[in-house]
Design an enzyme around this catalytic site. Structure first.
Site, mmCIF file in Angstrom:
data_model
loop_
_atom_site.group_PDB
_atom_site.id
_atom_site.type_symbol
_atom_site.label_atom_id
_atom_site.label_comp_id
_atom_site.label_asym_id
_atom_site.label_seq_id
_atom_site.Cartn_x
_atom_site.Cartn_y
_atom_site.Cartn_z
ATOM 1 N N GLU A 159 7.621 -15.751 -44.472
ATOM 2 C CA GLU A 159 6.973 -14.952 -45.568
ATOM 3 C C GLU A 159 5.536 -15.818 -45.612
ATOM 4 O OE1 GLU A 159 8.618 -15.142 -49.586
ATOM 5 O OE2 GLU A 159 10.196 -13.651 -48.962
ATOM 6 N N GLU A 355 16.529 -11.449 -46.043
ATOM 7 C CA GLU A 355 16.778 -11.979 -47.554
ATOM 8 C C GLU A 355 16.874 -10.790 -48.273
ATOM 9 O OE1 GLU A 355 14.185 -15.182 -49.172
ATOM 10 O OE2 GLU A 355 13.957 -16.177 -47.247
HETATM 11 C C1 BG6 Z 1 11.500 -15.847 -50.869
HETATM 12 C C2 BG6 Z 1 11.676 -17.113 -50.110
HETATM 13 O O1 BG6 Z 1 10.230 -15.787 -51.366
HETATM 14 O O2 BG6 Z 1 12.446 -15.742 -51.958
HETATM 15 C C3 BG6 Z 1 12.687 -18.059 -50.419
HETATM 16 O O3 BG6 Z 1 11.567 -16.930 -48.565
HETATM 17 C C4 BG6 Z 1 13.251 -18.057 -51.952
HETATM 18 O O4 BG6 Z 1 12.387 -19.335 -50.033
HETATM 19 C C5 BG6 Z 1 13.307 -16.670 -52.302
HETATM 20 O O5 BG6 Z 1 13.962 -18.847 -52.416
HETATM 21 C C6 BG6 Z 1 13.692 -16.330 -53.938
HETATM 22 O O6 BG6 Z 1 12.580 -16.756 -54.607
HETATM 23 P P1 BG6 Z 1 12.735 -17.626 -55.833
HETATM 24 O O7 BG6 Z 1 11.418 -18.036 -56.054
HETATM 25 O O8 BG6 Z 1 13.618 -17.320 -56.730
HETATM 26 O O9 BG6 Z 1 13.543 -19.023 -55.297
#
Ligand code: BG6
Length: 455
Positions: A159, A355
């Site tokens: 990211e 993700e």
């Molecule tokens: C992404 C990241 O932005 O989303 C992760 O790569 C992150 O590190 C995930 O945990 C979910 O976001 P958040 O803020 O809910 O943890």
């Protein structure tokens, strides 16, 4: 109806080092910017996280039981090179983890950098300094030399677009747009340099970037809103992928950066490095789409999924057609199909989803977590991914966030994502015991059947 997933589809799950490992200062690990950042009230630090460093054997056993074909994790730069010199204990940890995964027929999918710059590099100016490009290349070379014969899929930077556009939220940077996009440029050059380095070595795997990509909808059929969507997408999405694939800045993104006085300085040598470092495939994270209108002034909540505005260009607005998670992120499975198609149409490279998932306040009751909302979310996204595959998109695998509970970037452990519950809260470490959630059993069946049960 038959299943559309290829036989060797990589059903996986993801984590990142600082959010899951803990052991923040053990075995000669140095601090990263995540270990020393100010944390929001009511959340937790990353010092113990969910203790994966000490419990990785138990965790991999659970991953095996889940049926994972791939485990996407990141390596902590400050564990491997705490002060610029290789730390043998850091290498040993990842060596053990990678070998254990392979022994269990789980493909290691490695991200080399996930928001956790070593503090000593940050103190020397971090990504603002050109020297960091070489420091990153040296660190990656160490990883390639140690693990290049074992790891089939590498990602350079997680990211990078979120670091550039919402760095203050996730604790990686808090600077002006001009400074941020100079840092960003150095990261792009560093990425191209290590991609080239990787291609020149005799390694078994493939390498690609891992931005957070979200299709951008125009708020209306007004031409102004369409242009706003074009620019938001150029800045948030295509800037990062155009450089990774074509070795060149996206023209709309460059124009926008020039207009707002944030265009980075690019040397002739940079241009050559960017042109020589094209990626092999595209990894990306997807949570939800964005919707924008032409710019009007308004206070906005900013985080990696809520968006932001650029005066004169665009402004994110709420999409009334989409339901929200309890943490205020829209849910848009069709947007996932759209995003997969959009990326593939532009670049024609295989895609890996690194993700996707739902953050929720899971409750452990009598040793069980009934997370039907997570099952629903993932099921809808898998359905749409399957439709994208039918559309003709080449998808290598799907690694939802997250394999096991971990600490959210800015909302603590109360916002959980895992298939495996970890018994701790933001205030108390408790026993950190692992429990299989309902979604664990559901995903296990998906993997076993190579797709969803057809109704
Ligand atoms: C992404 C990241 O932005 O989303 C992760 O790569 C992150 O590190 C995930 O945990 C979910 O976001 P958040 O803020 O809910 O943890």
């Amino acid at each position: 109806m038959t299943n559309k997933f290829p036989k060797d589809f990589l059903w996986g799950a993801s984590t990142s080092a600082y959010q899951v490992e803990g052991a923040w200062n053990e075995d000669n690990k140095g601090p990263s910017v995540q270990d020393v950042k100010e944390i929001p009230a009511g959340t937790t630090d990353f010092k113990v996280a969910t203790d994966h460093y000490h419990r990785y054997e138990e965790d991999v056993k659970l991953f095996k039981e889940l049926g994972l074909k791939a485990y996407r994790f990141s390596i902590s730069w400050s564990r491997v090179m705490p002060d610029g010199v290789v730390n043998p204990e850091g290498i040993q940890f990842y060596k053990n983890l990678i070998q254990l995964l392979l022994d269990n027929q789980i493909q290691p999918v490695v991200t080399v950098f996930h928001f956790d710059l070593p503090v000593y590099i940050a103190e020397q100016g971090g990504w603002e300094k050109r020297e960091t490009i070489q420091a990153f290349a040296d660190y990656c070379q160490v990883l390639f030399e140690h693990f290049g014969q074992k790891v089939p899929l590498w990602q350079t930077i997680n990211e990078q677009n979120v670091m550039a556009l919402a760095g203050s939220i996730i604790g990686t940077s808090n600077k002006t747009m001009k400074e941020k996009f100079q840092e960003n440029h150095h990261m792009l050059v560093a990425q191209a340099l290590v991609t080239k380095q990787f291609h020149e070595g005799n390694y078994i795997g493939k390498i690609g970037p891992a931005p957070n990509i979200a299709s951008v909808y125009a708020a209306s059929d007004k031409p102004d809103d369409q242009i706003a969507a074009l620019y938001m997408s150029a800045l948030r999405n295509w800037l990062f992928l155009d450089v990774a694939v074509f070795g060149k800045y996206n023209h709309n993104a460059w124009h926008l950066l020039e207009k707002i006085g944030a265009a980075p300085q690019v040397t002739e040598e940079d241009r050559q490095t960017l042109a020589a470092g094209s990626c092999d495939y595209i990894a990306f994270n997807y949570y939800n789409t964005m919707t924008v209108s032409s710019y009007f002034e308004k206070d906005q909540r900013i985080d990696q999924q809520s968006g932001f505005g650029i005066p004169g260009f665009f402004q994110t607005v709420e999409n009334k057609h989409l339901p929200m998670t309890e943490f205020g992120w829209p849910i848009d499975p069709e947007g996932f199909r759209f995003t997969l198609n959009e990326i593939y149409s532009r670049y024609r490279l295989p895609l890996l989803v690194t993700e996707n998932g739902i953050g929720a306040k899971d409750q452990l009751i009598d040793g069980k977590v009934h997370d039907q909302y997570r099952i629903d979310y993932l099921e809808q996204h898998i359905q749409q991914m399957e439709r994208a595959i039918e559309d003709g998109v080449e998808v290598l695998g799907y690694c939802p966030w997250s394999a096991i509970d971990l600490i959210s970037t800015h909302e603590g452990i109360a916002k959980r994502y895992g298939f495996i519950y970890v018994n701790r809260t933001d205030d108390e470490l408790l026993d950190l015991a692992r429990y299989k959630k309902d979604s664990f059993y559901w995903y296990q069946n998906v993997i076993e059947k190579n797709g969803l049960d057809k109704r």
